[in-house]
Write an enzyme that holds these catalytic residues in place. Structure first.
Site, PDB file in Angstrom:
ATOM      1  N   GLU A 263       0.714  -1.313   0.149  1.00 35.68           N
ATOM      2  CA  GLU A 263       0.037   0.089   0.072  1.00 35.68           C
ATOM      3  C   GLU A 263       0.995   1.357  -0.002  1.00 35.68           C
ATOM      4  OE1 GLU A 263      -1.061   3.004   0.677  1.00 35.68           O
ATOM      5  OE2 GLU A 263      -2.465   2.812   2.569  1.00 35.68           O
TER       6      GLU A 263
ATOM      7  N   GLU B   3       4.555  11.297  -1.593  1.00 35.48           N
ATOM      8  CA  GLU B   3       5.492  10.299  -0.795  1.00 35.48           C
ATOM      9  C   GLU B   3       6.639   9.495  -1.552  1.00 35.48           C
ATOM     10  OE1 GLU B   3       3.174   7.863   2.047  1.00 35.48           O
ATOM     11  OE2 GLU B   3       1.953   9.387   2.721  1.00 35.48           O
TER      12      GLU B   3
END
Length: 378
Positions: free
Chosen positions: A139, A148
């Protein structure tokens, strides 16, 4: 390997003989540190659209997991590794960069799966898995999909450890943008005005109480506040009724074939949005979905899609990223917004994104001028 112990007490106990290196200190402070807290893991786990999609992708495709070797990149609490084991995997390597690895190991043991799941602490770039794997599950998605930059690590793991014909879960990802109507746009403008009024009062007080004139800093304060309220994308929970035009899928990824070089390069796309209602377009709203299709050699039995699109039942923990327009665009039904988007990594922090959207209104009333707005995703 650098010790993880605090206060000079020496290295902390190893989680596995396969442990790798800890994250670089600046990257840990900017990114990894929050994932070492259970409250953050809880925030993700209780997002049942997210957790349920991964659960279904595993449990509804037991034939694909049965007897297979699985690698979980960024295991966090260990939940995806547990799902893979419950789906029939014979071995799961669960890699986690932070001290959450220790809690994941405890959780795995509490499920009676320590014989199947091996938790490994370290960044995936430094870990050495003793065998090739059939499936990589992770994930990795951030706000607007790419914030990110964790997909980088998944691709590193793919190139190092995935067998030819092996599968990634998820296997595909898509990015979308749509025009929306939202009162938040006006609220943010009002918040900016209130902030500037507050600054003016502050300058007066400093002059009155201390005979120090901060007026010379007013323009810098204005730029700072304008950047935040007008040019920083916002997490939003948009209802489908607020979407006033067609959504465009402007980028799609096949995780089996995309390269790290492609991922790090600026993302550029051109697309059009059809306006379906009269009135202002206050913002562009961005979201993503991921698809669990398996690989061409090992396709899934049941395909699962995890979407973060506007939903009447509420947003996932990712929400949507809204890019507010000041002033809004006055549109009529049948107008078209011709758009170009560029998404690039921030130079000062590769895990954050800058987004530039150039748009032009085209319709029966003529063609408008190009308008460029640049945003940050923090």
């Amino acid at each position: 390997m650098a010790g993880r112990g605090a206060g000079g007490r020496g290295p902390a106990p190893r989680v596995s003989a396969l442990d790798g290196e800890a994250p670089e200190s600046t990257d840990f402070a900017n990114y990894f540190c929050t994932y070492a807290y259970l409250y953050h893991q809880k925030d993700m786990l209780e997002d049942h659209k997210r957790t349920g999609a991964y659960y279904n992708a595993c449990m509804q495709n037991r034939a694909q997991f049965s007897g297979k070797v699985v690698l979980d990149v960024g295991t966090g609490s260990g939940i995806l590794a547990i799902f893979a084991a419950k789906a029939g995997a014979k071995k799961v390597y669960a890699v986690e960069a932070t001290d959450m690895a220790k809690l994941a190991k405890r959780l795995v043991a509490a499920q009676g799966l320590e014989g199947t799941v091996e938790v490994i602490q370290g960044v995936i770039e430094s870990v050495h898995i003793p065998e090739k794997v059939d499936i990589i599950i992770s994930e990795w998605m951030g706000y607007f999909l790419l914030r990110e930059s964790m997909l980088d690590s998944v691709l590193v793991a793919r190139d190092r450890f995935l067998k030819p014909g092996g599968a990634l879960y998820p296997s595909h990802a898509r990015m979308y943008l749509a025009p929306i109507r939202s009162n938040i746009c006006r609220q943010r403008h009002n918040d900016f005005q209130n902030s500037m009024e507050g600054w003016a009062e502050f300058v007066d007080e400093m002059k009155q109480y201390y005979n120090v004139d901060l007026g010379c800093l007013s323009e810098e304060y204005r730029k700072e506040q304008l950047d935040y309220f007008s040019y920083t994308a916002a997490w939003t929970d948009i209802h489908p009724s607020q979407v006033v035009g067609s959504a465009a899928c402007f980028k799609s990824y096949d995780l089996h074939t995309v390269t790290l070089e492609e991922l790090k390069a600026p993302l550029k796309a051109r697309f059009s949005l059809n306006v379906l209602e009269d009135g202002p377009v206050d913002a562009f709203c961005g979201w993503f979905d991921t698809q669990f299709k398996g690989s061409s050699e090992n396709p899934v039995t049941t395909e699962v899609t995890l979407t973060t699109a506007p939903d009447p039942t509420g947003a996932t923990h990712w929400g949507q990223q809204s890019f507010f327009l000041h002033p809004p665009i006055e549109c009529a039904e049948g107008d078209v917004l011709a758009c170009d988007i560029e998404v690039v990594r921030r130079k000062d922090n590769q895990r954050l994104m800058d987004v530039a959207i150039r748009h032009r209104l085209e319709g029966p009333r003529g063609t408008g001028k190009d308008r460029l707005t640049c945003f940050h995703i923090e």
